[in-house]
Design a protein around this motif. Structure first.
Motif, PDB file in Angstrom:
ATOM      1  N   ASP A   1       0.832  -1.171   0.000  1.00 21.53           N
ATOM      2  CA  ASP A   1       0.000   0.000   0.000  1.00 21.53           C
ATOM      3  C   ASP A   1       0.882   1.243   0.000  1.00 21.53           C
ATOM      4  N   ILE A   2       0.348   2.322  -0.472  1.00 25.26           N
ATOM      5  CA  ILE A   2       1.087   3.580  -0.526  1.00 25.26           C
ATOM      6  C   ILE A   2       0.234   4.681   0.117  1.00 25.26           C
ATOM      7  N   VAL A   3       0.881   5.501   0.933  1.00 28.24           N
ATOM      8  CA  VAL A   3       0.181   6.572   1.653  1.00 28.24           C
ATOM      9  C   VAL A   3       0.940   7.879   1.431  1.00 28.24           C
TER      10      VAL A   3
ATOM     11  N   ALA B   1       0.261   2.615   6.347  1.00 30.44           N
ATOM     12  CA  ALA B   1       0.499   1.804   5.150  1.00 30.44           C
ATOM     13  C   ALA B   1       0.651   0.326   5.513  1.00 30.44           C
ATOM     14  N   ILE B   2       1.306   0.051   6.637  1.00 19.98           N
ATOM     15  CA  ILE B   2       1.449  -1.337   7.093  1.00 19.98           C
ATOM     16  C   ILE B   2       0.079  -1.938   7.380  1.00 19.98           C
TER      17      ILE B   2
ATOM     18  N   ILE C   1       6.580  -8.123   6.804  1.00 19.51           N
ATOM     19  CA  ILE C   1       6.325  -6.730   6.455  1.00 19.51           C
ATOM     20  C   ILE C   1       7.583  -6.113   5.857  1.00 19.51           C
ATOM     21  N   SER C   2       7.398  -5.349   4.803  1.00 18.50           N
ATOM     22  CA  SER C   2       8.459  -4.508   4.273  1.00 18.50           C
ATOM     23  C   SER C   2       7.879  -3.106   4.153  1.00 18.50           C
TER      24      SER C   2
ATOM     25  N   PRO D   1       7.140  12.304  -0.555  1.00 21.68           N
ATOM     26  CA  PRO D   1       6.105  12.347   0.476  1.00 21.68           C
ATOM     27  C   PRO D   1       5.312  11.051   0.608  1.00 21.68           C
ATOM     28  N   PHE D   2       5.902   9.910   0.275  1.00 21.83           N
ATOM     29  CA  PHE D   2       5.160   8.654   0.283  1.00 21.83           C
ATOM     30  C   PHE D   2       5.731   7.622   1.261  1.00 21.83           C
ATOM     31  N   ALA D   3       4.836   6.894   1.912  1.00 27.81           N
ATOM     32  CA  ALA D   3       5.189   5.719   2.695  1.00 27.81           C
ATOM     33  C   ALA D   3       4.612   4.518   1.947  1.00 27.81           C
ATOM     34  N   ILE D   4       5.411   3.478   1.838  1.00 26.20           N
ATOM     35  CA  ILE D   4       5.001   2.285   1.095  1.00 26.20           C
ATOM     36  C   ILE D   4       5.216   1.060   1.956  1.00 26.20           C
TER      37      ILE D   4
END
Length: 107
Positions: free
Chosen positions: A1-3, A46-47, A88-89, A95-98
């Motif tokens: 997922d991307i936030v 995102a996790i 989890i990775s 500006p993104f968390a993946i």
């Protein structure tokens, strides 16, 4: 997922939504990141999203999924609905968390 960080900025403006999404421990861990508070929230969110998508199990509240952190290594997840281990990775690049969650589901 991307936030995107902007999504987290909107979330922290609503204390009720923030408390429904994150546990106290998660919020404390994110706040301890100082200037990286928003990025830490985005990574944690995102996790949670990636775990929901990987398992196909609907979460009543995001708060029911707890992301925990050790001194080293990847974060882990505690969730009563989860009957299998999840790998989890997570990564962050402004500006993104993946995050990606991989699990083996029962047949």
């Amino acid at each position: 997922d991307i936030v995107h960080l902007d999504d987290m900025q909107h979330l922290i403006e609503n204390q009720i939504a923030l408390n429904r999404t994150f546990t106290e421990e998660e919020l404390q861990w994110c706040q301890a990141r100082g200037q990286d508070y928003l990025a830490a929230l985005a990574r944690t969110f995102a996790i949670k999203e990636s775990v929901i998508k990987a398992t196909g199990i609907a979460a009543g509240y995001f708060r029911s999924i707890e992301v925990t952190h050790q001194d080293s290594g990847p974060p882990s997840v505690r969730w009563a609905e989860l009957e299998t281990a999840v790998n989890i990775s997570v990564s962050y690049r402004h500006p993104f968390a993946i995050a990606v969650a991989v699990c083996k589901l029962p047949m």
